[in-house]
Write a protein that holds these residues in place. Structure first.
Motif, PDB file in Angstrom:
ATOM      1  N   GLY A   5      45.991   1.015 -14.977  1.00  2.00           N
ATOM      2  CA  GLY A   5      44.832   0.478 -14.272  1.00  2.00           C
ATOM      3  C   GLY A   5      43.598   1.359 -14.431  1.00  2.00           C
ATOM      4  N   VAL A   6      43.782   2.666 -14.301  1.00  5.92           N
ATOM      5  CA  VAL A   6      42.648   3.584 -14.465  1.00  5.92           C
ATOM      6  C   VAL A   6      42.191   3.601 -15.919  1.00  5.92           C
ATOM      7  CG1 VAL A   6      41.923   5.993 -14.317  1.00  5.92           C
ATOM      8  CG2 VAL A   6      43.275   4.993 -12.478  1.00  5.92           C
ATOM      9  N   ALA A   7      43.136   3.505 -16.864  1.00  2.00           N
ATOM     10  CA  ALA A   7      42.751   3.433 -18.282  1.00  2.00           C
ATOM     11  C   ALA A   7      41.876   2.205 -18.537  1.00  2.00           C
ATOM     12  CB  ALA A   7      43.999   3.380 -19.160  1.00  2.00           C
ATOM     13  N   ALA A   8      42.232   1.085 -17.920  1.00  2.00           N
ATOM     14  CA  ALA A   8      41.418  -0.128 -18.069  1.00  2.00           C
ATOM     15  C   ALA A   8      40.033   0.069 -17.465  1.00  2.00           C
ATOM     16  CB  ALA A   8      42.125  -1.314 -17.414  1.00  2.00           C
ATOM     17  N   GLU A   9      39.961   0.778 -16.328  1.00  2.00           N
ATOM     18  CA  GLU A   9      38.655   1.029 -15.707  1.00  2.00           C
ATOM     19  C   GLU A   9      37.797   1.931 -16.589  1.00  2.00           C
ATOM     20  OE1 GLU A   9      39.662   0.695 -10.917  1.00  2.00           O
ATOM     21  OE2 GLU A   9      39.502   2.652 -11.869  1.00  2.00           O
ATOM     22  N   VAL A  10      38.414   2.924 -17.219  1.00  2.00           N
ATOM     23  CA  VAL A  10      37.654   3.827 -18.084  1.00  2.00           C
ATOM     24  C   VAL A  10      37.049   3.056 -19.261  1.00  2.00           C
ATOM     25  CG1 VAL A  10      37.834   5.771 -19.690  1.00  2.00           C
ATOM     26  CG2 VAL A  10      38.945   5.892 -17.447  1.00  2.00           C
ATOM     27  N   ILE A  11      37.817   2.124 -19.813  1.00  2.00           N
ATOM     28  CA  ILE A  11      37.351   1.395 -20.995  1.00  2.00           C
ATOM     29  C   ILE A  11      36.342   0.309 -20.631  1.00  2.00           C
ATOM     30  CG2 ILE A  11      38.081  -0.164 -22.851  1.00  2.00           C
ATOM     31  CD1 ILE A  11      40.667   1.443 -23.037  1.00  2.00           C
TER      32      ILE A  11
ATOM     33  N   ASN B 202      34.883  -0.075 -17.642  1.00  2.00           N
ATOM     34  CA  ASN B 202      33.841   0.537 -16.825  1.00  2.00           C
ATOM     35  C   ASN B 202      33.289  -0.372 -15.726  1.00  2.00           C
ATOM     36  OD1 ASN B 202      32.309   2.763 -16.154  1.00  2.00           O
ATOM     37  ND2 ASN B 202      30.660   2.304 -17.600  1.00  2.00           N
ATOM     38  N   PRO B 203      34.141  -0.930 -14.841  1.00  2.00           N
ATOM     39  CA  PRO B 203      33.605  -1.720 -13.732  1.00  2.00           C
ATOM     40  C   PRO B 203      32.832  -0.835 -12.766  1.00  2.00           C
ATOM     41  CG  PRO B 203      35.955  -1.347 -13.447  1.00  2.00           C
ATOM     42  CD  PRO B 203      35.608  -0.822 -14.793  1.00  2.00           C
ATOM     43  N   ILE B 204      31.736  -1.339 -12.241  1.00  2.00           N
ATOM     44  CA  ILE B 204      30.854  -0.543 -11.378  1.00  2.00           C
ATOM     45  C   ILE B 204      31.601  -0.152 -10.097  1.00  2.00           C
ATOM     46  CG2 ILE B 204      28.712  -0.567 -10.046  1.00  2.00           C
ATOM     47  CD1 ILE B 204      27.615  -2.557 -12.069  1.00  2.00           C
ATOM     48  N   GLY B 205      31.435   1.118  -9.711  1.00  2.00           N
ATOM     49  CA  GLY B 205      32.007   1.593  -8.456  1.00  2.00           C
ATOM     50  C   GLY B 205      33.503   1.720  -8.488  1.00  2.00           C
ATOM     51  N   SER B 206      34.067   2.343  -9.530  1.00  2.00           N
ATOM     52  CA  SER B 206      35.515   2.545  -9.633  1.00  2.00           C
ATOM     53  C   SER B 206      35.784   3.979 -10.077  1.00  2.00           C
ATOM     54  CB  SER B 206      36.125   1.564 -10.631  1.00  2.00           C
ATOM     55  OG  SER B 206      35.660   1.830 -11.948  1.00  2.00           O
ATOM     56  N   VAL B 207      37.026   4.409  -9.933  1.00  2.37           N
ATOM     57  CA  VAL B 207      37.412   5.750 -10.357  1.00  2.37           C
ATOM     58  C   VAL B 207      37.247   5.892 -11.869  1.00  2.37           C
ATOM     59  CG1 VAL B 207      39.378   7.318 -10.605  1.00  2.37           C
ATOM     60  CG2 VAL B 207      38.948   6.189  -8.416  1.00  2.37           C
ATOM     61  N   GLY B 208      37.601   4.862 -12.611  1.00  2.93           N
ATOM     62  CA  GLY B 208      37.440   4.903 -14.061  1.00  2.93           C
ATOM     63  C   GLY B 208      35.989   5.072 -14.463  1.00  2.93           C
ATOM     64  N   ALA B 209      35.079   4.419 -13.732  1.00  2.00           N
ATOM     65  CA  ALA B 209      33.648   4.566 -14.016  1.00  2.00           C
ATOM     66  C   ALA B 209      33.181   5.990 -13.742  1.00  2.00           C
ATOM     67  CB  ALA B 209      32.850   3.574 -13.173  1.00  2.00           C
ATOM     68  N   LEU B 210      33.738   6.631 -12.704  1.00  2.00           N
ATOM     69  CA  LEU B 210      33.400   8.024 -12.423  1.00  2.00           C
ATOM     70  C   LEU B 210      33.868   8.940 -13.551  1.00  2.00           C
ATOM     71  CD1 LEU B 210      34.255   8.332  -8.607  1.00  2.00           C
ATOM     72  CD2 LEU B 210      32.020   7.982  -9.664  1.00  2.00           C
ATOM     73  N   LEU B 211      35.064   8.684 -14.069  1.00  2.00           N
ATOM     74  CA  LEU B 211      35.554   9.464 -15.200  1.00  2.00           C
ATOM     75  C   LEU B 211      34.658   9.288 -16.420  1.00  2.00           C
ATOM     76  CD1 LEU B 211      39.423   8.908 -14.985  1.00  2.00           C
ATOM     77  CD2 LEU B 211      38.232  11.096 -14.819  1.00  2.00           C
ATOM     78  N   GLN B 212      34.286   8.052 -16.676  1.00  2.00           N
ATOM     79  CA  GLN B 212      33.425   7.773 -17.821  1.00  2.00           C
ATOM     80  C   GLN B 212      32.069   8.453 -17.659  1.00  2.00           C
ATOM     81  OE1 GLN B 212      32.785   7.111 -21.162  1.00  2.00           O
ATOM     82  NE2 GLN B 212      34.196   5.404 -20.826  1.00  2.00           N
ATOM     83  N   ARG B 213      31.523   8.432 -16.446  1.00  2.64           N
ATOM     84  CA  ARG B 213      30.221   9.069 -16.203  1.00  2.64           C
ATOM     85  C   ARG B 213      30.312  10.587 -16.353  1.00  2.64           C
ATOM     86  NH1 ARG B 213      27.850   8.320 -10.338  1.00  2.64           N
ATOM     87  NH2 ARG B 213      29.374   9.983  -9.939  1.00  2.64           N
TER      88      ARG B 213
END
Length: 256
Positions: free
Chosen positions: A199-205, A207-218
């Motif tokens: 799930g977090v890998a999907a968020e990183v790729i 990049n949905p706004i306001g998610s843990v994955g987006a924070l990692l990407q930023r």
């Protein structure tokens, strides 16, 4: 006496877990110190990472991102448990369905999660994709364990229940389901960790706004190493917390 022994074993396990965590934090500290001193790699020190982590905890945007990611992953995880349980039960009772579904399960297990993320992203919105990927990665685990549990049970027990006049639904609820519970428990605990990673890998790729994955990407884009490590620490702690809660709840239900 038995209760005292169980408490003693639990205390020993907690102490060993704490010592193990301290050991690896020390390894991290010495490795980061050596790498930074010799200009090999830029690795944040544990203390700096923990400071960033605690600072993030009081930030509303961080709290919102954690809540969003927890919602994404638990939604996908719950869907996977439901679909996997139903599929495993049907598969365990129908050889035809088991043969028919086998290629699907094999494909999901074999294809890398990144490939599924990019394929699904063609049709699924970014804010839904993490839940979908979590469900996709977990349901084969639940399915396979449930199927294996039903296949391994002693058919004579179900036959005995029918001899005593139990209906098919009663045989399943009173005999087959309790035998299946340990397999389902193992699958759910294992699947929870997989749900977090995928799930977090999907968020990183995506990049949905306001998610843990987006924070990692930023953090990666701005080269904020402490931020990346702190957010990663958050993911690890959340995974351990939810897994611990699942084990606790299941144990209480099992031995109530």
């Amino acid at each position: 006496m038995l209760k005292k022994s169980a408490l003693k074993d639990g205390f020993k396990k907690a102490v060993f877990s704490l010592l193990s965590a301290i050991f690896w934090v020390l390894v991290w500290h010495f490795a980061a110190t050596h790498a930074n001193r010799n200009l090999l790699l830029k690795i944040p020190l544990p203390w700096n990472t923990f400071q960033t982590f605690w600072r993030n905890l009081s930030h509303p945007d961080f709290q919102k991102a954690v809540g969003t990611s927890v919602g994404h992953i638990l939604l996908g995880y719950g869907s996977a448990v439901l679909v996997g349980s139903v599929g495993g039960i049907v598969s365990g009772n129908s050889r035809f369905f088991k043969t028919l579904s086998s290629p699907l399960l094999h494909i999901v297990r074999s294809v890398p999660v990144a490939a599924f993320i990019f394929i699904a992203w063609l049709w699924i919105p970014s804010n839904v994709l993490p839940s979908f990927i979590s469900a996709l990665m977990v349901f084969p685990i639940i399915w396979s364990h449930v199927d294996a549990g039903l296949s391994a049970e002693d058919g004579r027990l179900a036959e005995m229940g029918r001899v005593y006049g139990l209906r098919r639904s009663e045989v399943f609820l009173r005999i087959r389901l309790p035998l299946l519970a340990p397999h389902l428990r193992t699958a759910c605990i294992t699947g929870l960790g997989i749900a977090w990673k995928s799930g977090v890998a999907a968020e990183v790729i995506c990049n949905p706004i306001g998610s843990v994955g987006a924070l990692l990407q930023r953090g990666k884009a701005t080269i904020e190493y402490e931020e990346v490590f702190a957010v990663t620490l958050t993911v690890v702690l959340l995974s351990l917390l939810l897994e611990g809660l699942l084990k606790l709840i299941w144990r209480e239900k099992k031995y109530a």
